[in-house]
Write an enzyme that holds these catalytic residues in place. Structure first.
Site, PDB file in Angstrom:
ATOM      1  N   ASP A  73       0.847  -1.194   0.000  1.00 22.91           N
ATOM      2  CA  ASP A  73       0.000   0.000   0.000  1.00 22.91           C
ATOM      3  C   ASP A  73       0.878   1.238   0.000  1.00 22.91           C
ATOM      4  O   ASP A  73       1.887   1.303   0.714  1.00 22.91           O
ATOM      5  CB  ASP A  73      -0.919   0.013   1.228  1.00 22.91           C
ATOM      6  CG  ASP A  73      -1.845  -1.194   1.246  1.00 22.91           C
ATOM      7  OD1 ASP A  73      -2.394  -1.513   0.178  1.00 22.91           O
ATOM      8  OD2 ASP A  73      -2.007  -1.798   2.320  1.00 22.91           O
ATOM      9  N   ASP A  75       0.665   5.183   0.641  1.00 25.04           N
ATOM     10  CA  ASP A  75      -0.121   6.308   1.155  1.00 25.04           C
ATOM     11  C   ASP A  75       0.660   7.601   0.957  1.00 25.04           C
ATOM     12  O   ASP A  75       1.835   7.701   1.342  1.00 25.04           O
ATOM     13  CB  ASP A  75      -0.441   6.112   2.633  1.00 25.04           C
ATOM     14  CG  ASP A  75      -1.347   4.907   2.872  1.00 25.04           C
ATOM     15  OD1 ASP A  75      -2.094   4.556   1.943  1.00 25.04           O
ATOM     16  OD2 ASP A  75      -1.288   4.331   3.967  1.00 25.04           O
ATOM     17  N   ASP A 156       0.156   7.178  14.525  1.00 24.18           N
ATOM     18  CA  ASP A 156      -0.015   6.306  15.684  1.00 24.18           C
ATOM     19  C   ASP A 156       1.312   5.789  16.242  1.00 24.18           C
ATOM     20  O   ASP A 156       1.632   6.015  17.407  1.00 24.18           O
ATOM     21  CB  ASP A 156      -0.959   5.146  15.347  1.00 24.18           C
ATOM     22  CG  ASP A 156      -0.608   4.459  14.034  1.00 24.18           C
ATOM     23  OD1 ASP A 156       0.462   4.722  13.462  1.00 24.18           O
ATOM     24  OD2 ASP A 156      -1.427   3.625  13.583  1.00 24.18           O
TER      25      ASP A 156
END
Length: 455
Positions: A73, A75, A156
């Site tokens: 992925d 991002d 996070d």
């Protein structure tokens, strides 16, 4: 890749704090290259950059390259607003209410682009500048835009706060992510209790990353989890469904399950099954672990798996327990008690984890076929083979037989042999079954009398 990190960045880690300051690693001191990234992700980065915006790859793709893994992925984060991003890309769609995101669609590949997130400040300038929290501190709406420094602070984990700058190919490390990779530690940025209150799903993500990346959870990140686990009840069931799929269909489901149990998170996800897993050597524990072992093996060998099978397995023993309760307390026969229990168990589970109909319907069929598989006389065995969910129901029965033994094991073996036998072998098996079990005799065919014809 990790050896390169150790040599170049030891001592440069930045501890998480209220004001994060980036350590900038120039291209000459890291091995992250454009060749590691999707061509479509690079197209997005360059168009944003050439249009005067900041553009970075961030998070998992940088982390995975550092660990020597192939990123999946990509991002992108930028100082462009969602509306500005949409103006730049015709193949863009804006999604999300909690935080607006831009999805740039290239066929089957989607590049997610997010505007830098900012701090939670009250403002009346419009919804795009507003955040909203629940009484528990959970973020309900988070459309607050800011700088890259603020965005890094909102990430996070430290390993996810590394930014690859397309302008000069440097990496900006805001929270000691490089050192966390060397130390193999999962550490939250900021105060763990506050961050878990903002989004309780971070507890599940800590577990998932620890297993996926073969890392340990730092003590300060791990310590509050058991106490704060009940906050998961505040998460929408639909979101928890997606998170559970990531946890259990990772190819490391068994290890993930054990870590979820260790941190008291599994019972929050499956409240009916959890109490049945208190005894380490119980049939329920063996069943769940065997299901996950088989699922991991299938995923890791490129075979197809369906979430319906795992959910059917996780709710099977609660279903049996509830069925027995209806028979004992309500005086119902097994058929009625089973169907009533089926609805009870499914209803309670979807209050915690929403199971879409495309999975809940097969789950019900797998369960119902467990009652039909013992009924094999006459044409029933042949009809069962033709049922669309026969294979899943048979695999489910086989697993039950392996765990519980006895008649279930014999029944599963019978169906194994019946599938492998030729036509004459199947007829012989059915004949032997009738003789052994005293099943209903075959009814003689009634021959119709031919009508008399008048001469």
């Amino acid at each position: 890749m990790i050896d390169k990190v150790k040599g170049a960045f030891k001592g440069k880690a930045v501890e998480p704090s209220s004001q994060l300051v980036a350590t900038t690693i120039p291209r000459s001191e890291h091995q992250v290259s454009r060749q590691h990234f999707s061509e479509n992700a690079l197209k997005v980065l360059y168009r944003l950059h050439n249009s005067g915006f900041q553009a970075y790859l961030v998070g998992g793709c940088i982390r995975d390259v550092m660990l020597g893994a192939e990123p999946k992925d990509f991002d992108v984060t930028t100082d462009a607003t969602p509306e500005q991003i949409k103006d730049l890309f015709r193949n863009c769609r804006l999604i999300g209410r909690r935080f607006r995101l831009a999805h740039i669609v290239f066929g089957r590949e989607i590049i997610e682009v997010a505007t830098f997130r900012g701090h939670h400040e009250s403002t009346e300038e419009g919804e795009s500048k507003v955040s909203k929290q629940s009484n528990d501190g959970q973020l309900l709406r988070d459309n607050v835009f800011g700088s890259i420094e603020e965005d890094a602070q909102r990430r996070d984990f430290t390993i996810n706060a590394m930014y690859y700058n397309i302008a000069d190919f440097s990496i900006r490390d805001f929270a000691g992510g490089m050192q966390a990779i060397v130390d193999r530690k999962i550490t939250l940025i900021g105060d763990p209790e506050t961050r878990y209150k903002e989004d309780p799903v971070r507890m599940l993500r800590a577990i998932r990353f620890a297993v996926k990346l073969n890392m340990s959870i730092s003590p300060e990140t791990a310590n509050p989890i058991k106490q704060m686990a009940p906050l998961l009840a505040n998460i929408p069931p639909a979101r928890l469904f997606e998170e559970v799929l990531k946890l259990l269909l990772s190819g490391q489901g068994l290890e993930t399950y054990r870590l979820l149990k260790e941190y008291h998170l599994f019972d929050l996800l499956f409240p009916q099954l959890g109490p049945l897993l208190s005894q380490p050597q119980s049939k329920e524990v063996k069943f769940v672990e065997q299901v996950l072992t088989n699922t991991d093996n299938r995923i890791n060998t490129g075979q197809r798996v369906t979430p319906a099978f795992i959910f059917a397995a996780f709710m099977w023993y609660p279903l049996e327990e509830r069925c027995q309760q209806h028979m004992t307390e309500g005086g119902l026969n097994h058929f009625d008690a089973f169907n009533l229990a089926l609805n009870d168990v499914m209803h309670r589970q979807i209050q915690r984890i929403m199971i879409p109909k495309r999975f809940s319907i097969p789950i019900r069929e797998i369960w119902q076929l467990q009652n039909r598989l013992p009924k094999r006389y006459g044409r029933r065995a042949y009809q069962m083979l033709e049922h669309p969910k026969f294979r899943a129901a048979y695999d489910f029965l086989l697993l039950r037989g392996q765990i519980e033994g006895g008649e279930l094991f014999e029944l599963a073996n019978w169906w194994t042999d019946f599938q492998e036998a030729d036509e004459s072998g199947r007829k012989h098996m059915l004949k032997v079954l009738r003789e052994q079990d005293g099943g209903p005799p075959r009814r003689p065919r009634r021959h119709r009398k031919k009508p008399k014809t008048s001469s």
